[in-house]
Design a protein around this motif. Structure first.
Motif, short mmCIF file in Angstrom:
data_model
loop_
_atom_site.label_atom_id
_atom_site.label_comp_id
_atom_site.label_asym_id
_atom_site.label_seq_id
_atom_site.Cartn_x
_atom_site.Cartn_y
_atom_site.Cartn_z
N TYR A 67 54.65 -28.11 14.96
CA TYR A 67 55.01 -28.77 13.70
C TYR A 67 54.09 -29.96 13.45
O TYR A 67 53.79 -30.73 14.36
N VAL A 68 53.62 -30.09 12.20
CA VAL A 68 52.83 -31.24 11.79
C VAL A 68 53.59 -31.95 10.67
O VAL A 68 53.85 -31.35 9.62
N ASN A 69 53.96 -33.20 10.93
CA ASN A 69 54.77 -33.98 9.98
C ASN A 69 56.03 -33.22 9.56
O ASN A 69 56.43 -33.22 8.39
N GLY A 70 56.66 -32.52 10.54
CA GLY A 70 57.91 -31.83 10.30
C GLY A 70 57.78 -30.43 9.74
O GLY A 70 58.78 -29.74 9.59
N MET A 71 56.57 -29.97 9.41
CA MET A 71 56.37 -28.64 8.84
C MET A 71 55.72 -27.73 9.89
O MET A 71 54.71 -28.10 10.51
N ARG A 72 56.32 -26.53 10.09
CA ARG A 72 55.75 -25.59 11.04
C ARG A 72 54.39 -25.12 10.53
O ARG A 72 54.27 -24.69 9.37
N SER A 73 53.38 -25.19 11.38
CA SER A 73 52.01 -24.92 10.95
C SER A 73 51.32 -24.01 11.95
O SER A 73 51.33 -24.26 13.16
N ALA A 74 50.68 -22.94 11.43
CA ALA A 74 49.87 -22.07 12.28
C ALA A 74 48.54 -22.74 12.60
O ALA A 74 48.04 -22.66 13.72
N GLU A 75 47.94 -23.40 11.59
CA GLU A 75 46.75 -24.22 11.81
C GLU A 75 46.69 -25.26 10.70
O GLU A 75 47.14 -25.04 9.58
N ARG A 76 46.11 -26.41 11.04
CA ARG A 76 46.08 -27.49 10.05
C ARG A 76 45.06 -28.54 10.46
O ARG A 76 44.94 -28.88 11.64
N TRP A 77 44.30 -29.01 9.46
CA TRP A 77 43.40 -30.12 9.71
C TRP A 77 44.21 -31.40 9.85
O TRP A 77 45.13 -31.66 9.08
N LEU A 78 43.88 -32.20 10.88
CA LEU A 78 44.64 -33.41 11.15
C LEU A 78 44.07 -34.60 10.40
O LEU A 78 42.84 -34.75 10.28
N GLN A 79 44.96 -35.43 9.88
CA GLN A 79 44.59 -36.68 9.26
C GLN A 79 45.18 -37.83 10.07
O GLN A 79 46.12 -37.65 10.85
N ASP A 80 44.62 -39.02 9.86
CA ASP A 80 45.05 -40.16 10.63
C ASP A 80 46.56 -40.38 10.51
O ASP A 80 47.13 -40.33 9.42
N ARG A 81 47.21 -40.56 11.66
CA ARG A 81 48.64 -40.82 11.80
C ARG A 81 49.51 -39.59 11.56
O ARG A 81 50.74 -39.70 11.44
N ASP A 82 48.94 -38.40 11.47
CA ASP A 82 49.74 -37.19 11.45
C ASP A 82 50.52 -37.08 12.76
O ASP A 82 50.02 -37.46 13.83
#
Length: 591
Positions: A67-82
């Motif tokens: 999960y990234v910021n509470g959302m299930r993610s298969a892939e995601r570019w990260l941003q500062d403080r994610d």
């Protein structure tokens, strides 16, 4: 400066991980950069890859998801403080650019960094409240101060946790022996005044409260060019203190609930739900204690109504998997068309009516225990499908092509003689041996008669609370009948008998007349038979005499006997007196 991950929640809270490699793995594998040991974490759960100056997080087809910021993610570019969620752990991503070049004094904070920093502070304060070691406390306090410095430009700061001013001052001298004199002065002001700002020294401070009592303090020395904005910085620090209080209060409530739960379990005396003190039950509980910590398959045998599911739950509660789900499956209720979908789930569109993805019982039980009740009732074709899953320790959803690893403990139960079913070809021998690794026997109630009074009182109290009736116990005559009865339905039948007695009874004690007809009809077989017969005859004569005096009117007869009319009617029915009363009534009418 390299980018990094900061654990803001979970077992690793306060730990920092430098993203200094091209590939960065998170999971249970020993060579992972972040090693997490929870059962729901996959061996290789997710991966962070560096591409130039950017970072991409991939979920490696884990069943629990990333999960990234509470959302299930298969892939995601990260941003500062994610914030990356893996099981119970939350890792905050800090980009190298933001760490190296961020000018906090001039930067206007936007909504996202402030919100994410606030969430991270709550997680870290909760971890701080629950931590038990000076080393971990130091890590957490430094991470909290660093996040606060993202919001308020400071040169130096301190965070203290303790109860009352004396303890805070002692902690101050112990943790910050070389601090500036202004900090000790600031701590005194926090203790005496509460929140303060000091333009002369450029310091601001706030107290941390738990339940209205002083429990800590935060004091910051702002940068010289920020002294004119002390009031604004004090507002921000006050908001941070509010987050800390919320986190501390939440931890205190959780701890209170844990203590209350422990006290309730101690009062009940049986956190497993298995009530009894007979030798056969003590032996069973000893075996449960020995088997529960071992992650092995268990078969629970016993007649219907003996509490096989309670034995399975006891195995789960005493095992390392107790924090994970316990999923019970009634195999007798599974048809061939529903079996795979119910146990293994299905993908969206797998068949007509599959409008959404569905997780099966095995997937819901990941990391915990699955209880296969009445496993002997499975059809032969379903036995083969279950065997394959237990052997391979993986499953596929209906309509899917991905094999999902299986991490569950299997406990099965049956009231059938599976050895006889194996010989007759009704049950697969290979599945029988797969399930029958350790066998526990749930004894019938007739083999533990000394537990009947204890069980009866236990069920009586539960039913009285549920039905809102005051019932103190079981009369000696009724208890004797309970002990003499054969209980073909075992503990379940006894529970139903006690509930019936509570619902139909009118006195504070359970009387023989309150018990089911099956118990009344079973005559005593010992030397007390004469006594019971005499008591029954006396009751019979008293009732018939009252009806005669009341000219066949049951209300008059109840008044003469000092009984509730409804109770008298039930006595008449249970004792089979209707024909005798009709004769009395006919005779009275004839006269």
């Amino acid at each position: 400066m390299n980018a990094e991950l900061i654990a803001v929640n979970g077992p690793q809270a306060g730990t920092r991980y430098a993203l200094d490699k091209e590939e960065f793995f998170i999971g249970r594998a020993p060579n992972s950069a972040v090693i997490l040991s929870e059962p729901e974490i996959a061996w290789r759960h997710c991966q962070i890859r560096r591409q130039a100056d950017r970072f991409l997080v991939y979920d490696l087809r884990s069943s629990g998801g990333t999960y990234v910021n509470g959302m299930r993610s298969a892939e995601r570019w990260l941003q500062d403080r994610d914030q990356i969620g893996v099981g119970k752990t939350i890792l905050m991503f800090r980009s190298g650019e933001s760490i190296a070049t961020e000018d906090l004094a001039q930067r206007q904070p936007d909504a996202k960094p402030v919100l994410l920093a606030s969430c991270s502070l709550v997680f870290l304060f909760r971890a701080l409240a629950a931590s038990v070691g000076e080393a971990q406390n130091g890590l957490l306090q430094s991470q909290i101060l660093r996040l606060i410095q993202d919001l308020i430009p400071t040169n130096e700061g301190l965070l203290l946790v303790g109860t009352g001013c004396d303890e805070l001052r002692a902690r101050f001298h112990e943790q910050y022996p070389n601090s500036e004199p202004g900090f000790e002065k600031g701590l005194i002001r926090v203790c005496e005044e509460g929140a303060f700002e000091d333009a002369e020294t450029g310091t601001v401070g706030v107290p941390l409260y738990v339940g209205g009592a002083l429990n800590g303090a935060i004091i910051l020395a702002v940068e010289p060019n920020e002294k004119l904005r002390l009031a604004s910085h004090l507002d921000v620090l006050t908001a941070v203190a509010s987050l800390a209080s919320v986190a501390f209060e939440a931890n205190r409530e959780v701890e209170t609930l844990r203590v209350e739960k422990a006290l309730l379990e101690e009062q009940i005396g049986s956190p497993t739900g298995i009530v009894g003190n007979s030798p056969i039950i003590r032996r069973l509980l000893e075996l449960v204690d020995r088997v529960a910590p071992r992650d092995t398959t268990v078969m629970v045998l016993g007649e219907s109504g003996t509490g096989k599911e309670l034995v399975a739950r006891a195995l789960h509660q005493k095992s390392p998997r107790r924090e994970r789900p316990f999923i019970a499956v009634n195999c007798a209720a599974l048809t061939e068309t529903l079996f795979e979908s119910e146990l293994f789930g299905h993908e969206k569109g797998a068949f007509t009516g599959a409008i959404a993805l569905k997780r099966g019982r095995f997937e819901l039980a990941q990391g915990g225990t699955i209880f296969l009740d009445e496993v002997g009732e499975l059809a032969p074709s379903l036995q083969a499908k279950l065997l394959r899953v237990l052997q391979q320790r993986e499953f596929e959803r209906v309509g899917g092509t991905t094999a999902h690893p299986l991490d569950v403990r299997v406990v099965a139960a049956t009231n059938r003689d599976l050895t006889e079913d194996v010989r007759s070809g009704k049950f697969r021998e290979d599945l029988y041996h797969r399930l029958n690794v350790v066998t526990l026997q749930s004894p019938p109630l007739r083999d533990r008669r000394e537990d009947i009074p204890l069980l009866a009182q236990y069920f009586l109290e539960r039913s009285a609370v549920r039905c809102k009736r005051h019932v103190t116990g079981v009369s000696s005559e009724a208890e004797e009948m309970l002990l003499q009865y054969g209980w073909p339905g075992n503990v379940r039948e006894l529970e139903n008998a006690m509930e019936r007695a509570v619902v139909l009874g009118v006195s504070d004690l359970v009387l023989p007349e309150d018990l089911p007809e099956a118990l009344l009809e079973s005559s005593p077989r010992d030397a007390n038979a004469r006594y019971h017969m005499s008591v029954g005859n006396a009751k019979r004569e008293a009732i018939l005499d009252a009806y005669a005096q009341g000219n066949g009117d049951y209300k008059q007869a109840a008044k003469l006997l000092g009984l509730h009319p409804n109770y008298l009617l039930r006595l008449v029915r249970n004792m089979g007196l209707r024909e005798d009363i009709n004769r009395i009534h006919t005779g009275a009418g004839g006269r």
